[in-house]
Scaffold this motif. Structure first.
Motif, PDB file in Angstrom:
ATOM      1  N   ALA A 158     -35.673 -18.823   0.139  1.00 14.63           N
ATOM      2  CA  ALA A 158     -34.259 -18.942   0.500  1.00 14.63           C
ATOM      3  C   ALA A 158     -33.909 -18.306   1.828  1.00 14.63           C
ATOM      4  O   ALA A 158     -32.914 -18.662   2.448  1.00 14.63           O
ATOM      5  CB  ALA A 158     -33.404 -18.297  -0.602  1.00 14.63           C
ATOM      6  N   CYS A 159     -34.713 -17.353   2.274  1.00 17.87           N
ATOM      7  CA  CYS A 159     -34.342 -16.634   3.500  1.00 17.87           C
ATOM      8  C   CYS A 159     -34.504 -17.522   4.724  1.00 17.87           C
ATOM      9  O   CYS A 159     -35.586 -18.003   5.007  1.00 17.87           O
ATOM     10  CB  CYS A 159     -35.201 -15.384   3.667  1.00 17.87           C
ATOM     11  SG  CYS A 159     -34.956 -14.645   5.288  1.00 17.87           S
ATOM     12  N   PRO A 160     -33.427 -17.738   5.439  1.00 18.96           N
ATOM     13  CA  PRO A 160     -33.486 -18.617   6.596  1.00 18.96           C
ATOM     14  C   PRO A 160     -34.211 -17.995   7.790  1.00 18.96           C
ATOM     15  O   PRO A 160     -34.428 -18.650   8.798  1.00 18.96           O
ATOM     16  CB  PRO A 160     -32.020 -18.840   6.966  1.00 18.96           C
ATOM     17  CG  PRO A 160     -31.209 -18.142   5.941  1.00 18.96           C
ATOM     18  CD  PRO A 160     -32.084 -17.188   5.212  1.00 18.96           C
ATOM     19  N   TYR A 161     -34.553 -16.729   7.684  1.00 19.94           N
ATOM     20  CA  TYR A 161     -35.147 -16.039   8.832  1.00 19.94           C
ATOM     21  C   TYR A 161     -36.613 -15.711   8.604  1.00 19.94           C
ATOM     22  O   TYR A 161     -37.222 -15.002   9.405  1.00 19.94           O
ATOM     23  CB  TYR A 161     -34.363 -14.758   9.132  1.00 19.94           C
ATOM     24  CG  TYR A 161     -32.898 -15.028   9.369  1.00 19.94           C
ATOM     25  CD1 TYR A 161     -32.460 -15.469  10.612  1.00 19.94           C
ATOM     26  CD2 TYR A 161     -31.972 -14.877   8.343  1.00 19.94           C
ATOM     27  CE1 TYR A 161     -31.115 -15.744  10.826  1.00 19.94           C
ATOM     28  CE2 TYR A 161     -30.631 -15.153   8.540  1.00 19.94           C
ATOM     29  CZ  TYR A 161     -30.206 -15.587   9.785  1.00 19.94           C
ATOM     30  OH  TYR A 161     -28.887 -15.858  10.000  1.00 19.94           O
ATOM     31  N   GLY A 162     -37.144 -16.180   7.505  1.00 27.88           N
ATOM     32  CA  GLY A 162     -38.552 -15.890   7.220  1.00 27.88           C
ATOM     33  C   GLY A 162     -38.809 -14.401   7.123  1.00 27.88           C
ATOM     34  O   GLY A 162     -39.867 -13.922   7.504  1.00 27.88           O
TER      35      GLY A 162
END
Ligand SMILES: Nc1nc2c(c(=O)[nH]1)N[C@H]1C(S)=C(S)[C@@H](COP(=O)(O)OP(=O)(O)OC[C@H]3O[C@@H](n4cnc5c(=O)[nH]c(N)nc54)[C@H](O)[C@@H]3O)O[C@H]1N2
Ligand SMILES: Nc1nc2c(c(=O)[nH]1)N[C@H]1C(S)=C(S)[C@@H](COP(=O)(O)OP(=O)(O)OC[C@H]3O[C@@H](n4cnc5c(=O)[nH]c(N)nc54)[C@H](O)[C@@H]3O)O[C@H]1N2
Ligand code: SF4
Ligand code: SF4
Ligand code: SF4
Ligand code: SF4
Ligand code: SF4
Ligand SMILES: [Mo]
Lengths: 281, 1082, 384
Positions: A158-162
């Motif tokens: 879910a994390c858009p920033y990896g």
């Protein structure tokens, strides 16, 4: 008249103020010039501000990180400091620095982008966690409760920033050969790999299943250091002085000063995650 | 020219805060701000170990040679984390007050680079050896088969020799130390000097004969009685080190030269930035007024004052990846980026620094002097140089002008056959003459001018408004001489030019367009750089390092860039070109408690003779001189520590054979260009009968040794790291034991239990051979040198005492609290390392001194207050004397490969020439190979740091997309690098093993077409990367350490010498950037 | 013959799978090939596949019990049973994927309901209970109405959980390839499709009780369903991919290119499209072939393989685009790669799961269902 004397005359009042100020809590040249480095190393200033913030109650402070991309030299000191501080095993990283080469010879340059966890105010990662193992703590830092996490990796997806990586239980040195009396050997050498103070707790991380093995891990703004009045490891080690940390609720703090300028951006604003990490461009 | 500050500028602010801080200091409390922090921490009921001063120990990093102060945080005896030492000017800018109590610094930390952060993995490297390893008898050097033997046995074997490997008798250290009588040695040394100083061949012969008869009973002890100046057989023990710092260096000096009696101890300067040091040495050669000639200069160099320059040209300086070094210089440079100061980068490769620069000039490698001379021409022709400064010809004029130093730009130089030679002397024009005068009833010889003015000796001459004027150079009370800058013509019987005139003419050898063409830049680049450079008064500087230095013409590249600096007169100026300053660690200043270098007792040995590298005397003076040139191998009359010559000279037994080689912290085959030739010699037991190595692992060097003695890493040992030229403050960094590896072996020497270490080897050998300068009376009657810290703590005491005779410069005594913290922070150290009573005894049990020592050790060194670095517009510790714009000493030194003198002025000489100055053909090899350092790797020794390998896991060959397209190479392809001198593109590791010079290509825009580059640190074939066998058991290598690429082996060998890479014969540098190679996809 | 073969395959699969399960349980996840960039791999895909299959099987059971489609008469129990077996198999697959499966209870006792994963676990648990109840009613049939009610609830739940799985992926705003509005809508269709495929297999090869006519009719009907859903699926796929390629959003391009021309393009063209779609559609479109049990069953197998492949090709490509460009080159280490091929251990575990499912279905059909019928019959008798 010597230069020093002239200077003294010119700024007599400031100096005088310095002399008479009570020693308790005295601040050396509190007002920074246009350059934050002018009077003291920014690290010292931020250290002082950190102490000030810690006197408030946790919910009153708002930790933010500011990264000046003009000053970042892509040295990766922050990446490694973070690995060292948190004893991150192979494959786990909290703060990579992305390097990009731009242009064609001879009009070419490089860009560097350090990426800690954004500590999003609206954090997609926490929403997806089935067991509340990752959440905003009382200081609004997004933490992972290793003992609670079931290792489903939904937050990672879910994390858009990896910003999250999974601990598969590797070690850097431990698997290497042992040969007493000849070489130091893997297990003896790897003692340091078992010293982690993340979240103010000791994580020996021995064995194949012991948390944080099997957990998703991420940057936590070094809250185990903050609580003791030490700045995050990536911040103190930033040789470019490109990383700033502090309380954005403190009107006089360096970070407040920096994020109220127009040349500040946040990553992937369009996703509405409201990161607490700002970039100066 | 002086910029007027209107606003409260950054600079003013620094001063202001410094003043305030100083005042606060007087009142006894330092950064009061820390107090607030302490309150918070006190309120924190459960601070982690990290935050407590009792778990912190301050020492000095040695991951690279920058030597940043570090704070090692210790948990249960293990180094858990390393951070920046907040007292150190390397890690904070400005650095806080030195007197700040350690307790208050517990939560403050400075910045470190990634290697510094990863240092834990150097100490806790699984492949570190913990026992003495002996080459398994019956196996060859380099075969990788070892047996562990007890330390005592190893010492016995290397000292006594014998049939150690079943290969026949080998001389040990005892046998090689043929001359043992210090008095005889001292007498011989004097006589040898006499022989050297005798110019007449016949008389020289006679002196040799006299020598032989005088020392008949001792002739056996000489290498060659016919050439007594080769010295005693003791010289056949050769000590070579790679990275070594103060302290250990001082002990090695004591051991090798003054105790063992060998002249041969050499460092690695020339593969580092050698020519830079020796350019500095020649530019600083000192005028000796009495002799009327130049004495040697200092081996040192200058760097830019990064933090205060308004404009810097970094030429071949890799500031954001390497150099001295990132934590120290980067914040100052990034401050420039955001605060309107500028910098330009001259580098064939887009370094990270270049990527952030105002301007990148991708120069053709090896042509720095061309670019600099282009700028010089422009500056001189457009009158953009500091005439007033350069006109100053002596100290008197310097003082009058308030300048910190002066040059010989106006001194007249005699020209013969168009070649500038010596300075014209006043006596030659009859301006002064030698006379005998009565003084205090004694006849003394002085030089008197026509007006009766007295000169201490013959002096140089300048034209003052066209009038030849003798220059009393050094006497501040003499007549100031402000000379004419440009002159070419006849004076008296002599054709002369001023130094500046010579420079101008050299710069006028080509037009700007031609210089640009040579350097592969545009004419506009030259003008833009020169214009910008001359637009900031003295707050501009050129900063140079390996990139300009490590070429066959390195000496002249460096010199050219320094001339650019000199033309604006920025030396010793804030924001200009500055030098390093350290507290004296040798006790050489009056009043210092321990003059360790001379505390020797009576039997101090005088090492003498020609050294293996032919640096300590000249060929012409030696008895080897037969009037012919070239010599078999070059002599190095200017440079010293010619690392690339060590092993090849042994290989050629020139000037004599070596019997025992000992290496220390050195990776010769790996770090030196053409290292495969070094391997060949190291592996040859005939050329090196006994090879001993001090190492922390089985490395590229020690894998060929007969014995490897384990050493302590930088986190476990003592050293004094010194400073670097870009640091204005007076400092000394003290490296001290911070940790001890669990179970680390100890040994007993002189009845003391000490850890197995380099010191243990020296002490044990000294004990066995009863060498002077060691043992219970090592420092003189009743002052023992039996433990490592006996030496080092005395040095700490000297540093703590400072440099004022009355002690007014000494540090405060540690108070009770600091003593408590000092002891607590060392509670994890075993007695063999830390015994407070023994430590205190080492400083003579002087309580006050001991407390001062503690004060220094608690801070990991001594650092002058921030505000003391500058005095007004100048640095507080200036170089402060004559800077040779013209180098008479160089111009009168013979290059033994050509028989002609070196050039004494800045000149463009093409790069890549052979030892005899010939171009080297390289048909089919069309790419220029260069190398650089990457931030995460330090030398051969970075490979054990897995944390940084996660950032850059292997070295790749950087190649421009144009070249790649031409060669059909794609990003990530594996390529082989070969050259005319290594057409196979492989290292021959001996014993039938090869190591390919191959790696992945990185196709990039960030490098000049025609040039390929690789980073240092990868491509290992030892150091834990391959399997070895110890006591019959295989220790498997780690594939993470076996990653490519190391291409030093593809570098051009000197066609004249055959077994070594190219060298700069003037500056001594090994050449890293002048090889032509072929890159092929494999 | 086919049945023996199926038993043998199932047993072998389970046997091979035990090795992987052992490694997974005792040595941890290092020998898996999913990592920190591609964190969800084969096991998650198999979970989606099997859970979808369970939902699909249930929906097809509804054709018998709820919609009373005559051709389906008598197949309901088998399909309910199939659902009962495939669902735990799917849960086992996801269970093996958890870093700390021993803490799975936390999802029940300390759940977070903002998480779709929680909703899914709860949803599927509920669904499992519903299957059990349905099955119970199917046997006992105490009252048709209650059965209907239960089946309705189950039917809707099946759609929701099937769709929910789509949401599990689609809800990730940052993963453009997944973040397609229709993904949750697609999944129930997939479910029905895979249920039909399973039924093709079961009816074609194993279901002994059916008479020839019904069998032919049912196969034909299933063939039509399969063709229809395949066409719909193809349409979804084409819509998704063309839209992605047109839209040109970087992450989407990376993902779609990975599918169409990446290192595993064969998986898409060969397995999902040709084997799993074109061949079955062409074959099943011929009534003669479709009514041939052996062939229809084989097409069922092909379709199932295709659907499984499709799940992998949804799960994995959604993760191949770096969330931060350059991330993979910024830090190296094990499991920090942008490519994914399941490891032998992963295949082994999946083999165990599938072997379990296959054997479970077979054993159920051959013994348990009959046993239960007898049992319930006896029970009802006793009651009477
Ligand atoms: N990370 C790291 N840092 C280190 C070290 C380390 O090993 N690793 N070692 C330390 C040591 S011992 C040293 S000596 C210093 C060295 O410090 P530097 O000399 O500053 O560093 P190098 O990386 O060797 O850089 C040489 C530069 O010169 C460029 N160059 C090559 N040829 C030419 C040329 O002809 N002209 C010009 N103008 N440039 C050229 C190269 O591209 C490269 O950028 O670094 C110190 N710091
Ligand atoms: N291609 C390329 N080559 C280069 C350079 C480059 O930029 N590119 N740079 C050059 C420069 S600037 C330098 S300074 C040289 C350095 O080259 P060297 O002076 O030869 O030294 P290092 O490479 O540091 O190797 C030191 C070795 O000592 C051993 N060692 C490590 N720590 C210790 C210790 O604590 N004690 C003891 N006893 N041994 C230890 C290890 O085996 C290590 O390999 O390399 C040069 N070579
Ligand atoms: S950056 Fe990622 S991990 Fe961090 S808070 Fe935001 S969504 Fe969560
Ligand atoms: S991996 Fe752990 S923290 Fe992340 S969503 Fe799953 S349970 Fe929560
Ligand atoms: S704040 Fe701490 S945990 Fe986060 S990236 Fe920096 S060092 Fe790592
Ligand atoms: S430490 Fe600072 S300068 Fe270095 S990469 Fe990180 S943010 Fe950039
Ligand atoms: S620059 Fe060198 S000395 Fe300083 S921290 Fe880095 S590796 Fe250590
Ligand atoms: Mo160096």
């Amino acid at each position: 008249m010597s230069n020093e004397a002239k200077l003294l005359q010119k700024y007599a009042s400031e100096v005088f103020a310095g002399l008479v100020a009570p020693l308790e809590g005295m601040e050396i040249s509190a007002a920074p010039a246009e350059d934050p480095l002018a009077a003291e190393d920014v690290l010292v200033r931020m250290h002082r501000e950190l102490a000030r913030a810690l006197e408030k109650s946790p919910s009153e402070r708002r930790w933010v990180m500011v990264i000046d991309l003009r000053r970042c030299i892509g040295c990766h000191a922050c990446t490694v400091a973070c690995v060292a501080e948190n004893k991150l095993p192979p494959g786990v990283v909290y703060r990579p620095v992305m390097t990009e080469e731009i242009g064609t010879y001879p009009n070419v340059t490089m860009k560097f982008l350090p990426r800690p966890c954004m500590q999003c105010e609206h954090s997609p990662c926490t929403e997806v966690c089935p067991v509340n193992a990752t959440y905003h703590n009382e200081e609004e830092i997004v933490v992972v409760d290793y003992e609670q996490c079931i290792g489903c990796r939904a937050c990672m997806a879910a994390c858009p920033y990896g910003a999250r990586t999974f601990d598969f239980g590797y070690h850097y040195a431990e698997q290497l050969p042992m040969f007493d009396g000849a070489i130091v050997g893997g297990q003896t050498a790897a003692g340091y790999e078992h010293i982690s103070q993340e979240y103010g707790q000791e994580w020996e991380r021995k064995g194949r299943h012991e948390s944080p093995v099997g957990n998703v891990r991420k940057c936590h703004f070094c809250l185990h250091r903050i609580k003791d009045g030490i700045l995050p490891a990536c911040t103190t080690t930033c040789i470019g002085r490109a990383t700033y940390f502090g309380d954005a609720n403190d009107p006089d703090s360096l970070v407040t000063e920096l994020i109220n300028k127009p040349n500040v951006i946040r990553l992937k604003e369009e996703l509405g995650t409201e990161p607490r990490v700002y970039y100066i461009v | 020219m002086t910029p007027k500050q209107k606003k409260l500028s950054r600079r003013d602010f620094l001063k202001l805060s410094a003043l305030t801080a100083g005042t606060a200091g007087l009142l006894g409390s330092l950064p009061g701000v820390m107090r607030q922090v302490q309150r918070v921490i006190a309120a924190n009921t459960n601070p982690s170990f990290e935050a407590q001063p009792e778990n912190q120990l301050y020492t000095v990093c040695l991951q690279c040679n920058t030597g940043c102060g570090i704070k090692v945080k210790i948990l249960d005896g293990i180094a858990a984390k390393i951070d920046g030492n907040p007292y150190s000017p390397w890690t904070l800018w400005p650095h806080p007050a030195y007197e700040t109590p350690v307790k208050e610094m517990a939560t403050v930390e400075g910045a470190l680079c990634p290697k510094g952060q990863a240092g834990i993995q150097t100490a806790y490297d699984p492949y570190r050896i913990v026992s003495v390893l002996k080459r398994k008898p019956g196996t060859k050097r380099g075969e990788g088969q070892w047996v562990t033997i007890p330390f005592e046995q190893a010492i016995e074997e290397i000292v006594e020799g014998g049939d150690l490997f079943g290969e026949g008798h080998v001389d040990g250290l005892r046998a090689v130390r043929a001359l043992t009588d210090p008095e005889v040695a001292a007498e011989m040394a004097t006589k040898i000097k006499g022989i050297w100083d005798e110019k007449d061949a016949d008389r020289k012969r006679a002196l040799i004969e006299a020598f032989k008869s005088e020392f008949r009973p001792y002739l056996d002890a000489l290498i060659d009685p016919e050439h007594p100046d080769l010295g005693p057989k003791n010289n056949q023990f050769m000590f070579v080190w790679g990275r070594m710092k103060g302290g250990r260096e001082d002990v090695v000096h004591r051991f090798v030269q003054e105790a063992y009696g060998s002249i041969n101890m050499n460092g690695h300067t020339t593969i580092c930035q050698g020519s830079l040091y020796f350019t500095g040495k020649q530019m600083s050669s000192k005028w000796n007024a009495a002799k009327g000639s130049f004495d040697s200069g200092d081996k040192f160099y200058w760097q830019a004052d990064t933090g205060n320059s308004e404009f810097v040209i970094y030429a071949g300086t890799n500031l954001f990846d390497s150099n001295y070094g990132p934590p120290q210089r980067v914040p100052k440079a990034t401050d420039a980026i955001v605060n309107g100061r500028k910098f330009a980068v001259v580098d064939p490769r887009l370094s990270k620094l270049a990527a952030r620069a105002w301007k990148w000039v991708p120069i053709k490698p090896g042509t720095d002097a061309a670019l600099a001379l282009g700028m010089i021409r422009w500056m001189l022709e457009n009158e953009r140089y500091n005439k007033a400064y350069l006109s100053i010809a002596n100290v008197a004029a310097q003082v009058a002008a308030g300048e910190p130093n002066y040059t010989n730009a106006t001194w007249l130089v005699k020209i013969s056959n168009g070649v500038p030679g010596k300075h014209l002397r006043a006596s030659e024009l009859g301006l002064i003459s030698k006379q005998t005068v009565q003084r205090d009833n004694e006849a003394v010889e002085v030089y008197l001018g026509q007006d009766g003015t007295e000169y201490p000796g013959d002096t140089p001459v300048a034209l003052v408004d066209g009038v030849p004027t003798p220059i009393n150079v050094l006497n501040a009370d003499a007549a100031p001489v402000v000379g004419d800058l440009l002159f070419s013509g006849r004076v008296g019987d002599f054709e002369v030019k001023t130094g500046l005139q010579i420079l101008l003419e050299s710069a006028q050898e080509h037009t700007l367009a031609e210089w640009a063409e040579i350097a592969g830049v545009s004419e506009n680049d030259i003008i833009v750089l020169a214009n910008e450079f001359t637009s900031h008064g003295r707050k501009a500087a050129v900063d140079i390092h390996r990139g300009s230095s490590q070429h066959t013409n390195g000496f002249y590249n460096n010199n050219a860039w320094y001339m650019v600096n000199l033309l604006i007169g920025n030396f010793d100026y804030k924001g200009g070109t500055i030098k390093a300053s350290t507290y004296n660690r040798k006790g050489e200043k009056p009043g210092q408690p321990f003059p360790v270098m001379t505390m020797f007792g009576e039997h101090h040995f005088t090492a003498f003779g020609i050294d293996m590298l032919r640096t300590k005397t000249t060929y012409e003076k030696s008895t080897l001189f037969d009037g012919t040139y070239p010599t078999r191998r070059p002599w190095f009359p200017i440079a010293t520590d010619i690392y690339q010559e060590d092993i090849p000279s042994i290989g050629d037994a020139y000037p004599y054979p070596i019997k025992i080689l000992m290496t220390y912290m050195s990776s010769l085959p790996y770090s030196v260009p053409g290292g495969q030739k070094i391997i060949e010699i190291l592996a040859d037991t005939h050329k090196i009968p006994l090879f001993i190595a001090s190492d922390i692992m089985i490395s590229e060097t020690s894998m060929y040794a007969d014995y490897i003695f384990p050493d302590l890493t930088y986190l476990e040992r003592w050293e004094f790291h010194g400073s670097h030229p870009s640091v204005p403050w007076k400092v000394e960094n003290v490296r001290q034991p911070a940790i001890s590896i669990p179970g680390w072996p100890t040994t007993e020497v002189w009845g003391e239990e000490i850890p197995l270490s380099f010191e243990a080897v020296l002490l044990a050998v000294a004990e066995k051979l009863e060498l002077p300068g060691f043992g219970p009376d090592g420092f003189g009657e009743g002052t023992p040198y039996i433990r490592p810290e006996d030496f080092y703590l005395k040095q700490v005491a000297d540093i703590a005492f400072g440099e004022k005779e009355d002690g007014s410069d000494s540090v405060p005594e540690a108070d009770e609290e600091e003593v408590r913290i000092f002891l607590a922070a060392r509670r994890h150290l075993p007695k063999s390392v830390f015994d407070p009573d023994k430590w205190k005894a080492a400083v003579g049990n002087d309580e006050s001194l001991w407390r001062k020592v503690i004060f220094v050790l608690n801070r990991g060194g001594r650092y002058e207050a921030f505000e003391k670095g500058y005095k007004g517009a100048k640095v507080a510790h200036p170089y402060g004397r004559l800077i040779n714009l013209y180098q008479e000493k160089t111009a009168t030194t013979i290059n033994t490969m050509t028989g002609s003198p070196f050039t004494g002025y800045t000149k463009y000489i093409p790069a890549g020439l052979s030892a005899t100055g010939e171009p080297i053909p390289h048909p089919g090899y069309d790419l220029r190979l260069i190398t650089y350092k990457t931030m995460t790797m330090a030398k051969a020794r970075g490979i054990s740091n897995y944390w940084t390998l996660a950032i850059v896991p292997e070295g790749y060959l950087l190649i421009n997309s144009q070249d790649a397209a031409r060669l059909g190479i794609q990003d990530g392809d594996t390529v082989r690098i070969s050259s005319a001198s290594n057409p196979d593109g492989a290292y021959d590791l001996q014993n039938g093993k090869k190591h390919p010079i191959e790696g992945k290509a990185k196709v990039s825009e960030a490098i000049r077409p025609g040039v390929v580059a690789f980073p240092l640190g990868f491509g290992h074939w030892a150091s834990g990367s391959t399997d070895v066998e110890i006591d019959g058991r295989v220790v498997p290598g780690d594939p993470r350490r076996a990653v490519p690429l190391m291409a030093n082996g593809a570098m051009q060998l000197d066609p004249v010498l055959g077994n070594t890479g190219l060298s700069d014969l003037a500056g001594g540098s090994a050449v890293f950037y002048d090889s032509m190679v072929k890159v092929e996809k494999v | 013959m086919l049945k023996k073969l199926a038993y043998a395959v199932g047993a072998l699969a389970l046997l091979f799978g035990l090795w992987g399960v052992y490694i997974r349980l005792f040595e941890g996840e290092q020998s898996a090939n999913y990592g920190s960039y591609i964190g969800w791999g084969l096991w998650v895909a198999m979970y989606l596949f099997l859970a979808g299959l369970a939902a699909g099987a249930y929906m097809l059971a509804a054709f018998d019990y709820l919609f009373n489609v005559p051709q389906f008469k008598g197949t309901g129990k088998t399909m309910l049973w199939a659902a009962l077996v495939t669902l735990p198999a799917g849960l086992a697959s996801i269970g093996m994927d958890l870093g700390h499966m021993e803490r799975i209870w936390k999802v029940y006792l300390q759940p977070s309901f903002t998480s779709f994963l929680t909703l899914m676990v709860w949803g599927y648990t509920l669904f499992l209970i519903l299957i059990l109840v349905s099955l119970y009613f199917a046997f006992t049939a105490p009252d048709k109405k209650a059965m209907k009610v239960v089946m309705w609830i189950g039917f809707v739940t099946a759609i929701l959980v099937a769709g929910g799985v789509g949401f599990l992926l689609g809800g990730n705003g940052a993963r453009l390839y997944w973040h397609v509005g229709l993904l949750p809508a697609q999944f129930p269709v997939f479910a029905v499709a895979s249920g039909a495929a399973l039924m093709l297999l079961l009816v074609g090869w194993f279901m002994p009780g059916l008479e020839e006519k019904q069998r032919h009719d049912l196969l034909w009907l299933l063939a039509i369903i399969s063709i229809a859903t395949s066409v719909v699926k193809l349409y979804f796929l084409a819509a998704d991919y063309t839209q992605s390629l047109y839209g040109g959003a970087t992450d989407n391009l990376i993902a779609v290119n990975y599918v169409l021309s990446g290192p595993h393009a064969f998986m898409f063209w060969g397995v999902q499209i040709v084997l799993g779609l074109l061949i079955p559609v062409i074959v099943l479109a011929q009534p003669k072939l479709a009514k041939n049990g052996t062939i229809a069953g084989l097409m069922g197998v092909f379709l199932l393989i295709g659907y499984a492949a499709a799940r992998i090709l949804i799960v994995v490509p959604g993760q191949v685009a770096e969330m931060m460009p350059g991330q993979a080159a910024a830090f190296y280490g094990p499991k920090l790669t942008l490519d994914y091929t399941p490891s032998l251990m992963e295949w082994s575990v999946t083999s165990a799961v599938l072997g379990f499912a296959l054997l479970g279905i077979l054993i159920g059909m051959d013994y348990l269902l009959a046993y239960f019928s007898r049992l319930t019959a006896r029970l009802t008798e006793v009651k009477k």
